[in-house]
Motif scaffolding. Structure first.
Motif, PDB file in Angstrom:
ATOM      1  N   GLN A  40       0.817  -1.215   0.000  1.00 20.10           N
ATOM      2  CA  GLN A  40       0.000   0.000   0.000  1.00 20.10           C
ATOM      3  C   GLN A  40       0.847   1.260   0.000  1.00 20.10           C
ATOM      4  N   TYR A  41       2.042   1.178   0.585  1.00 24.53           N
ATOM      5  CA  TYR A  41       2.898   2.357   0.632  1.00 24.53           C
ATOM      6  C   TYR A  41       3.635   2.486  -0.700  1.00 24.53           C
ATOM      7  N   SER A  42       3.666   3.691  -1.267  1.00 23.26           N
ATOM      8  CA  SER A  42       4.148   3.879  -2.638  1.00 23.26           C
ATOM      9  C   SER A  42       5.664   3.810  -2.771  1.00 23.26           C
ATOM     10  N   ARG A  43       6.402   4.008  -1.680  1.00 22.08           N
ATOM     11  CA  ARG A  43       7.866   4.007  -1.759  1.00 22.08           C
ATOM     12  C   ARG A  43       8.447   3.018  -0.736  1.00 22.08           C
ATOM     13  N   GLN A  44       7.998   1.780  -0.823  1.00 24.30           N
ATOM     14  CA  GLN A  44       8.370   0.750   0.142  1.00 24.30           C
ATOM     15  C   GLN A  44       9.879   0.535   0.194  1.00 24.30           C
ATOM     16  N   ARG A  45      10.536   0.442  -0.944  1.00 24.03           N
ATOM     17  CA  ARG A  45      11.984   0.200  -0.977  1.00 24.03           C
ATOM     18  C   ARG A  45      12.740   1.357  -0.343  1.00 24.03           C
ATOM     19  N   LYS A  46      12.306   2.582  -0.617  1.00 20.75           N
ATOM     20  CA  LYS A  46      12.954   3.757  -0.035  1.00 20.75           C
ATOM     21  C   LYS A  46      12.857   3.726   1.482  1.00 20.75           C
ATOM     22  N   ARG A  47      11.691   3.358   2.011  1.00 19.98           N
ATOM     23  CA  ARG A  47      11.497   3.304   3.449  1.00 19.98           C
ATOM     24  C   ARG A  47      12.357   2.195   4.072  1.00 19.98           C
ATOM     25  N   LEU A  48      12.448   1.059   3.388  1.00 19.21           N
ATOM     26  CA  LEU A  48      13.260  -0.049   3.893  1.00 19.21           C
ATOM     27  C   LEU A  48      14.736   0.343   3.963  1.00 19.21           C
ATOM     28  N   LEU A  49      15.229   0.982   2.917  1.00 18.70           N
ATOM     29  CA  LEU A  49      16.626   1.416   2.914  1.00 18.70           C
ATOM     30  C   LEU A  49      16.880   2.452   4.008  1.00 18.70           C
ATOM     31  N   LEU A  50      15.902   3.306   4.239  1.00 11.59           N
ATOM     32  CA  LEU A  50      16.029   4.314   5.298  1.00 11.59           C
ATOM     33  C   LEU A  50      16.181   3.645   6.663  1.00 11.59           C
ATOM     34  N   GLN A  51      15.409   2.611   6.910  1.00  9.90           N
ATOM     35  CA  GLN A  51      15.536   1.873   8.170  1.00  9.90           C
ATOM     36  C   GLN A  51      16.910   1.231   8.301  1.00  9.90           C
ATOM     37  N   LEU A  52      17.402   0.662   7.217  1.00  8.57           N
ATOM     38  CA  LEU A  52      18.683  -0.040   7.248  1.00  8.57           C
ATOM     39  C   LEU A  52      19.863   0.914   7.414  1.00  8.57           C
ATOM     40  N   ASN A  96       1.261   0.280   7.247  1.00  9.86           N
ATOM     41  CA  ASN A  96       0.552   1.270   6.425  1.00  9.86           C
ATOM     42  C   ASN A  96       1.482   2.365   5.927  1.00  9.86           C
ATOM     43  N   TYR A  97       2.471   2.705   6.733  1.00 12.22           N
ATOM     44  CA  TYR A  97       3.394   3.783   6.368  1.00 12.22           C
ATOM     45  C   TYR A  97       4.724   3.268   5.834  1.00 12.22           C
ATOM     46  N   GLY A  98       4.736   2.013   5.434  1.00  9.71           N
ATOM     47  CA  GLY A  98       5.888   1.485   4.714  1.00  9.71           C
ATOM     48  C   GLY A  98       7.039   0.986   5.547  1.00  9.71           C
ATOM     49  N   PHE A  99       6.902   0.930   6.862  1.00  5.48           N
ATOM     50  CA  PHE A  99       7.982   0.430   7.705  1.00  5.48           C
ATOM     51  C   PHE A  99       7.979  -1.097   7.723  1.00  5.48           C
ATOM     52  N   GLU A 100       9.156  -1.669   7.802  1.00  6.60           N
ATOM     53  CA  GLU A 100       9.298  -3.109   7.966  1.00  6.60           C
ATOM     54  C   GLU A 100       9.314  -3.402   9.465  1.00  6.60           C
ATOM     55  N   PRO A 101       8.250  -4.010  10.010  1.00  3.78           N
ATOM     56  CA  PRO A 101       8.146  -4.180  11.463  1.00  3.78           C
ATOM     57  C   PRO A 101       9.223  -5.064  12.086  1.00  3.78           C
ATOM     58  N   CYS A 102       9.870  -5.913  11.304  1.00  2.00           N
ATOM     59  CA  CYS A 102      10.876  -6.804  11.901  1.00  2.00           C
ATOM     60  C   CYS A 102      12.185  -6.084  12.197  1.00  2.00           C
ATOM     61  N   LEU A 103      12.402  -4.891  11.618  1.00  2.58           N
ATOM     62  CA  LEU A 103      13.628  -4.132  11.843  1.00  2.58           C
ATOM     63  C   LEU A 103      13.409  -3.155  12.991  1.00  2.58           C
ATOM     64  N   GLY A 104      13.896  -3.509  14.174  1.00  2.00           N
ATOM     65  CA  GLY A 104      13.616  -2.720  15.354  1.00  2.00           C
ATOM     66  C   GLY A 104      14.648  -1.653  15.656  1.00  2.00           C
ATOM     67  N   ILE A 105      14.309  -0.827  16.614  1.00  9.29           N
ATOM     68  CA  ILE A 105      15.236   0.166  17.159  1.00  9.29           C
ATOM     69  C   ILE A 105      16.145  -0.493  18.188  1.00  9.29           C
ATOM     70  N   HIS A 106      15.548  -1.257  19.083  1.00 11.45           N
ATOM     71  CA  HIS A 106      16.288  -1.969  20.135  1.00 11.45           C
ATOM     72  C   HIS A 106      16.087  -3.482  20.025  1.00 11.45           C
ATOM     73  N   HIS A 107      14.843  -3.916  19.883  1.00 12.81           N
ATOM     74  CA  HIS A 107      14.582  -5.343  19.726  1.00 12.81           C
ATOM     75  C   HIS A 107      15.106  -5.808  18.361  1.00 12.81           C
ATOM     76  N   HIS A 108      15.745  -6.955  18.335  1.00 13.10           N
ATOM     77  CA  HIS A 108      16.357  -7.407  17.085  1.00 13.10           C
ATOM     78  C   HIS A 108      16.340  -8.934  16.940  1.00 13.10           C
ATOM     79  N   SER A 109      15.412  -9.605  17.593  1.00  5.60           N
ATOM     80  CA  SER A 109      15.355 -11.053  17.502  1.00  5.60           C
ATOM     81  C   SER A 109      15.060 -11.502  16.069  1.00  5.60           C
TER      82      SER A 109
END
Length: 301
Positions: free
Chosen positions: A81-93, A193-206
């Motif tokens: 649903q989010y139009s720039r999914q790859r951009k958001r994923l790279l931003l998280q990484l 909904n906003y394109g974040f990958e929920p498995c990539l955490g700030i602190h939690h990283h299991s």
């Protein structure tokens, strides 16, 4: 934005017609999809059409599916649903560890302050809730001294009585876990909904957890469930009625940047602020973390 929470606990058939959720069973009814925030399918004999699931997902409804113990086991997540999914994923990484540690510090501070506020609102002696509140001042970047754990070790026995343990198989823990699951699923849904990958955490990283980021952001919201359970739900079994009450936890107010909003909207504002924190190069933006206040249902216009 939807505001209604629906719990399905009997053998009904769910479908969609004319943008209405159609419920067919012992008693029939319809609900406008635009009014629905969460749909909890507790009955294992209920049926849902594929079109209904697709329409609910497209409308941003958080659909929970329960296990054999009638506890939330899965949440329907939107795909693409989010139009720039790859951009958001790279931003998280691309986020550096120092920045993520400072963000986790802010989250833990907000959680501990809300725990102390919860104790105050529940009538606990000032000596005790102030002792918890002081731990918020001891939180360092990344919380290497585990002030979060120290606060929890004081907080839960102060709230629910000496000897209480979160790991015990008790009615209170069952109710708490149900409420936390409602919040966790909704946060994961908003993140998706906003394109974040929920498995990539700030602190939690299991590696075994697909909702690490949701488990980070839920922390300052947990005391809302604690307060609700203490004040509204006595130590009894997790009945269908209590589940319906807990499904409305997202409609209770919290302070978000000094403004009164429903917990659900406070989640959305937090996710928006997360985007800004990740995007701004100077990393001066702060997360819009919620503040606990006395229990009050949010009034929708």
């Amino acid at each position: 934005m939807g505001y209604r929470s629906i719990v399905i606990s009997s053998s009904v058939r769910l479908s969609v017609k004319n943008e209405q959720l159609v419920i067919e069973g012992e008693s029939n009814g319809t609900v406008p999809i635009e009014d629905i925030r969460t749909l909890m399918i507790e009955s294992r004999t209920a049926t849902v059409t594929a079109y209904a699931l697709s329409a609910l997902s497209a409308a941003g409804v958080c659909v929970y599916l329960c296990d054999e113990k009638h506890l939330p086991a899965a949440v329907l997540q939107p795909l693409g649903q989010y139009s720039r999914q790859r951009k958001r994923l790279l931003l998280q990484l691309e986020q550096g560890k120092p920045h993520l540690k400072r963000m986790w510090q802010d989250i833990v501070v907000a959680k501990i302050k809300n725990q102390a506020k919860c104790l105050e609102l529940c009538g606990v002696d000032a000596e005790y809730y102030q002792k918890v509140a002081r731990l918020a001042n001891a939180v360092q970047s990344g919380d290497p001294t585990n002030a979060e754990g120290q606060a929890a070790a004081l907080y839960f026995p102060y709230l629910f009585g000496r000897g209480f343990s979160r790991g015990a198989d008790t009615a209170i823990n069952a109710v708490l876990n149900y409420g936390y699951a409602i919040l966790r699923g909704y946060i994961a849904r908003v993140l998706a909904n906003y394109g974040f990958e929920p498995c990539l955490g700030i602190h939690h990283h299991s590696e075994l957890n697909n909702y690490n980021l949701a488990d980070d952001l839920i922390e300052p919201f947990r005391p809302l469930v604690d307060l609700f359970v203490f004040q509204s739900l006595p130590e009894e079994e997790l009945t269908s009625g209590r589940k319906r009450e807990l499904c409305n936890i997202l409609n209770y107010e919290m302070l978000s940047d000094g403004e009164h909003h429903s917990a659900a909207y406070a989640v959305e504002r937090l996710v928006h602020s997360l985007e800004r924190c990740f995007t701004l190069t100077e990393k001066t933006e702060k997360l819009m973390l919620p503040e606990l206040e006395q229990l009050k249902r949010h009034e929708y216009e």
